[in-house]
Enzyme design. Structure first.
Site, short mmCIF file in Angstrom:
data_model
loop_
_atom_site.label_atom_id
_atom_site.label_comp_id
_atom_site.label_asym_id
_atom_site.label_seq_id
_atom_site.Cartn_x
_atom_site.Cartn_y
_atom_site.Cartn_z
N THR A 135 0.98 -1.09 0.30
CA THR A 135 0.07 -0.03 0.13
C THR A 135 0.84 1.24 0.18
O THR A 135 2.49 1.52 -0.25
CB THR A 135 -1.03 -0.30 0.31
OG1 THR A 135 -1.43 0.88 0.93
CG2 THR A 135 -0.54 0.39 2.60
N ASN A 136 0.18 2.31 0.29
CA ASN A 136 1.26 3.57 0.20
C ASN A 136 0.48 4.73 1.72
O ASN A 136 0.20 3.56 2.32
CB ASN A 136 0.76 4.45 -0.83
CG ASN A 136 -0.23 4.61 -1.35
OD1 ASN A 136 -1.18 5.81 -0.97
ND2 ASN A 136 -1.14 3.83 -2.20
N ARG A 137 1.69 5.50 1.80
CA ARG A 137 1.07 6.34 2.83
C ARG A 137 -0.33 7.57 2.89
O ARG A 137 0.09 7.83 4.07
CB ARG A 137 2.09 7.38 3.23
CG ARG A 137 3.10 6.48 3.72
CD ARG A 137 4.75 7.76 3.94
NE ARG A 137 4.48 8.20 4.55
CZ ARG A 137 4.69 9.82 4.76
NH1 ARG A 137 6.25 10.24 4.16
NH2 ARG A 137 4.82 10.41 5.89
#
Ligand code: C5P
Length: 414
Positions: free
Chosen positions: A217-219
């Site tokens: 995923t990402n932030r």
């Protein structure tokens, strides 16, 4: 709770009745005042058994009204006749907590105290939040009164389930302040520029599975997307939020659709936007995903340092598919994209706006510590398809959301 633009200078009559939940109404009055509203409290005779007017006066900084027979000279109301003056120019009348007795009086138009008389004189929307112990809420007489009020246009806030003061468990608890304020925002929003408009918002980073327990995923926290959903409700929109995160409080009035991967988000966006007025793609959609998802959890071998290699492949570009859809159907009418860039922000953003056929693009510089992912503030530039660009100063994500929504509403009006 902080300042809320929609509540700024709104005149709210908060009527409190004789329920132990009245202690929660103090918090409500305080939070509404902090949000910028002008809160005039009416207390019934029974409410005075639980708490004194001084408590409300202290948190609202305004007079509290308890008596039908008092003439309100010097109160600052439009007229000295309190029940008329309170109703005149009021934006909302909220009865919280509302007892069975008060609800019965409101349903039947009785007028024997300041609250019931004011309710007949006021022309603003009425919200009632029933709170009662011992299964009273479910009594057919209570439900019939609520039905009457609903038919007449009143907004009924469903009570919560849980433990009562008596020790019994059931439905009838006054909801917490954020939920009450959420309903008030939805009611006040009905005068806004997105009234009758269907708005789709996406939020959060997509999760691209590796195996049944792991993902990439990402932030992205989803905060900006959730704030946009709230701002769209404040403007009267009918809002669907397609998101990967349920860690944030869902704004009252928003329908949430939970998704995981970019592919799932694509399907949800296509499904929900066939007739949409606006699509606002605040989600950080992954560009790459593992090219195959292991059916079972990938195990490490205890006797070796060997590690698997992930091969990535591209995810579908949702906005590119929406561009195609729009060419044939004309929906969504307005499409807004986001760009999180760490260099050449405006050049990349302008190119993206053109390539994806957007009406507007919101560009974030993610290298600044106080803007972009996770934090509550943001600093963005809004780029328009007509070539113009509007930089917004560092601000709360809620304020940025309002600026974006104001722009979307203006575009829909064109
Ligand atoms: O191309 P890039 O990912 O930087 O574009 C960002 C914008 O495109 C965002 O609005 C994002 O939600 C959207 N996007 C998309 N599908 C992808 C990747 C991004 O719709 N696969």
């Amino acid at each position: 709770m902080a300042y809320i633009t929609l509540l700024h200078q709104k005149r709210i009559i908060l009527a409190v009745t004789g329920s132990i939940a009245v202690y929660k109404a103090v918090d409500l009055a305080s939070k509404l005042t902090q949000a910028g509203a002008l809160v005039d409290v009416i207390m019934t005779e029974a409410a005075l058994q639980f708490i004194t007017p001084l408590t409300f006066q202290s948190v609202t900084g305004r007079p509290v009204y308890t008596n039908l027979w008092e003439v309100g000279h010097g109160s600052g109301l439009p007229t000295h006749i309190a029940h008329v003056g309170l109703g005149e120019g009021a934006d909302l009348l909220v009865v919280a907590p509302a007892t069975a007795n008060t609800l019965a009086k409101l349903a039947h138009g009785l007028a024997d105290d300041l609250l019931s008389v004011t309710a007949l004189a006021a022309r603003c929307p009425l919200i009632v939040a029933p709170a009662m112990d011992g299964g009273m809420y479910l009594h057919p007489a209570m439900q019939a009164n609520l039905h009457t009020l609903r038919e007449r246009g009143a907004i009924i806030i469903e009570p919560d389930e849980g433990r009562f003061a008596s020790g019994l468990v059931g439905k009838g608890r006054l909801p917490e302040t954020p939920a009450l304020i959420g309903h008030m925002r939805q009611a006040l929003g009905q005068r806004g520029g997105l009234k009758g408009r269907q708005i789709i918002v996406t939020a959060g980073g997509t999760r691209e599975p590796i195996d049944p327990v792991r993902f990439i995923t990402n932030r992205s926290s989803g905060k900006q997307g959730y704030a946009i959903a709230q701002a769209a409700v404040d403007a009267g929109g009918s809002v669907t939020l397609i998101t990967t995160t349920h860690d944030l409080p869902l704004p009252v009035g928003v329908t949430r659709v939970m998704v995981g991967s970019a592919a799932e988000m694509l399907h949800a966006v296509l499904d929900h936007s066939t007739q949409a007025d606006a699509l606002i793609m605040a989600a950080a959609v992954a560009d790459f995903r593992p090219d195959r998802v292991a059916e079972q959890k990938i195990k490490k071998k205890d006797d070796s340092q060997e590690a698997p290699t992930l091969t990535l492949t591209r995810t579908p570009d949702i906005l590119m598919q929406i561009k195609e859809r729009r060419r044939t159907s004309g929906f969504p009418r307005v499409v807004v994209g986001f760009a999180a860039e760490s260099e050449h922000l405006l050049a990349h953003a302008r190119a993206k706006l053109e390539r994806k056929g957007l009406d507007m693009l919101v560009a974030n510089d993610i290298t600044a510590p106080d803007a972009g992912f996770e934090v509550d503030t943001n600093r963005v530039v809004m780029l328009d398809a007509d070539g113009s660009q509007t930089p917004l100063d560092l601000a709360q994500k809620s304020w940025i959301a309002e600026a974006i929504i104001a722009r979307v509403a203006a575009k829909l009006q064109d």
